[in-house]
Design a protein around this motif. Structure first.
Motif, mmCIF file in Angstrom:
data_model
loop_
_atom_site.group_PDB
_atom_site.id
_atom_site.type_symbol
_atom_site.label_atom_id
_atom_site.label_comp_id
_atom_site.label_asym_id
_atom_site.label_seq_id
_atom_site.Cartn_x
_atom_site.Cartn_y
_atom_site.Cartn_z
ATOM 1 N N GLU A 182 0.837 -1.201 0.000
ATOM 2 C CA GLU A 182 0.000 0.000 0.000
ATOM 3 C C GLU A 182 0.870 1.249 0.000
ATOM 4 O O GLU A 182 1.985 1.250 0.524
ATOM 5 C CB GLU A 182 -0.901 -0.012 1.241
ATOM 6 C CG GLU A 182 -1.859 1.165 1.326
ATOM 7 C CD GLU A 182 -2.658 1.149 2.624
ATOM 8 O OE1 GLU A 182 -3.444 2.081 2.834
ATOM 9 O OE2 GLU A 182 -2.462 0.204 3.418
ATOM 10 N N GLN A 183 0.366 2.312 -0.598
ATOM 11 C CA GLN A 183 1.066 3.593 -0.596
ATOM 12 C C GLN A 183 0.137 4.676 -0.071
ATOM 13 O O GLN A 183 -1.021 4.754 -0.457
ATOM 14 C CB GLN A 183 1.548 3.953 -2.001
ATOM 15 C CG GLN A 183 2.354 5.255 -2.046
ATOM 16 C CD GLN A 183 3.093 5.433 -3.357
ATOM 17 O OE1 GLN A 183 3.827 4.552 -3.787
ATOM 18 N NE2 GLN A 183 2.894 6.569 -4.001
ATOM 19 N N ARG A 184 0.671 5.512 0.830
ATOM 20 C CA ARG A 184 -0.116 6.592 1.414
ATOM 21 C C ARG A 184 0.639 7.906 1.269
ATOM 22 O O ARG A 184 1.868 7.923 1.187
ATOM 23 C CB ARG A 184 -0.378 6.341 2.906
ATOM 24 C CG ARG A 184 -1.033 5.021 3.236
ATOM 25 C CD ARG A 184 -1.230 4.907 4.741
ATOM 26 N NE ARG A 184 -1.577 3.568 5.160
ATOM 27 C CZ ARG A 184 -1.672 3.184 6.431
ATOM 28 N NH1 ARG A 184 -1.437 4.062 7.399
ATOM 29 N NH2 ARG A 184 -1.995 1.944 6.738
ATOM 30 N N ASP A 185 -0.110 8.988 1.274
ATOM 31 C CA ASP A 185 0.472 10.326 1.290
ATOM 32 C C ASP A 185 0.381 10.864 2.715
ATOM 33 O O ASP A 185 -0.714 11.018 3.258
ATOM 34 C CB ASP A 185 -0.270 11.253 0.326
ATOM 35 C CG ASP A 185 -0.027 10.868 -1.128
ATOM 36 O OD1 ASP A 185 1.060 10.334 -1.404
ATOM 37 O OD2 ASP A 185 -0.915 11.091 -1.966
#
Length: 330
Positions: free
Chosen positions: A138-141
């Motif tokens: 997963e990628q988050r800002d």
């Protein structure tokens, strides 16, 4: 509503006056007028609260605000961080329980420009910028706390303080790994616990010193290197030329618990390693030399005056009293 009634009663001594003909706050009074807006979380604790207070409350004085904020933190539920927003014109205080900051950020390269160092992460309300972070697949800002170094930095050197186990050494290792992307690093480990053994032999790591003799030698070299860079840059400017490439490559001096060496040097009749930091601290910004110091609260009094004066970027990690925060952060 019992929680709100309890909060209301606790605020009465602070938001009431004996000669007020129509008090908004009075023992046994109605809290609905004082708290026009509120929300609860799933556990039944207040997560958002709008508080009205009388115009005569001294909301312009930091001490008065601090008393109210301390009271609300205790009464609204400990173990959480709160954001207090004072509207002096409307005589209103908004209390918001902030969501916990991310703690599971794995080691990774941050998307930053040269001269930018990520110190941690904060709430979305504090900064407009975000960084893409990988959490497994997963990628988050996430909004970062970014420290800028280099010739144009207003706070070119950093001091991190905390209790034992609060993460100051972890912060220094993180800074070291980020610094190695664009520069060289000298590490002085006063704790002597081997926290930086993983960096030994890496490209750009000029030294990792755990003893007094090595620390003195490395810091003396760093002071001489700073002076050499200053002379080279000055000569280049006089000749109308660009600074040499070796003066533009960042040099980082990372010191973990340097006061340990201060005591050793005094007992051995040798020079205090902190004295060798004066040239890098005073003139390092102009030649891309950055000093980062991590120390524990109980040894902070042994930090030298030059170090205190020139490390204007400050970080406090872990639990700290209001007095400690004021002494470090102002």
């Amino acid at each position: 509503t019992r929680r709100l009634a309890s909060l209301y009663e606790a605020l009465v001594p602070y938001f009431s006056a004996a000669d007020d003909p129509a008090p908004l706050y009075a023992h046994g009074g109605a809290w609905e007028k004082a708290f026009p807006g509120y929300e609860f979380d799933d556990s039944g604790r207040v997560c958002h609260l709008l508080i009205r207070y009388p115009a005569y409350f001294t909301d312009g004085e930091p001490e008065s605000r601090a008393r109210i904020e301390h009271l609300l933190t205790a009464k609204a539920g400990r173990g959480r961080e709160y954001l207090f927003t004072w509207d002096e014109e409307a005589n209103e205080l908004t209390v918001t329980a902030l969501a916990p900051l991310p703690t599971g950020v794995p080691a990774q390269r941050f998307v930053t420009a040269p001269g930018e160092t990520v110190l941690g992460f904060t709430d979305p309300s504090e900064v407009q910028r975000t960084l893409p972070l990988a959490y497994g697949a997963e990628q988050r800002d996430v909004p970062p706390v970014v420290w800028r170094t280099g010739p144009r930095s207003t706070e070119p050197h950093l001091l991190a303080l905390g209790q034992p186990g609060s993460g100051t050494s972890t912060l220094l290792r993180s800074i070291a790994l980020q610094a190695l992307q664009h520069g060289d690093v000298v590490i002085v480990d006063g704790g002597g616990t081997g926290e930086y053994a993983c960096l030994v032999g890496r490209d750009g790591v000029l030294a990792v010193e755990c003893g007094l003799s090595g620390a003195l030698a490395s810091l003396e070299w760093a002071a001489t290197e700073t002076e050499r860079r200053l002379i080279a840059v000055n000569r280049a400017r006089q000749a109308g030329q660009a600074p040499p490439d070796d003066t533009r490559r960042p040099l980082w001096l990372l010191l973990d618990r340097p006061t340990s060496f201060t005591h050793l040097a005094a007992a051995d009749g040798r020079k205090d390693p902190q004295a060798l930091l004066q040239v890098p601290l005073r003139h390092g910004r102009a030649v891309n030399v950055t000093v980062v110091v991590a120390e524990q609260f109980d040894s902070a009094d042994a930090l030298g005056e030059a170090l205190r004066q020139h490390t204007r970027a400050r970080v406090v990690l872990g639990p700290a009293t209001a007095e400690q925060l004021k002494a470090v952060l102002g």
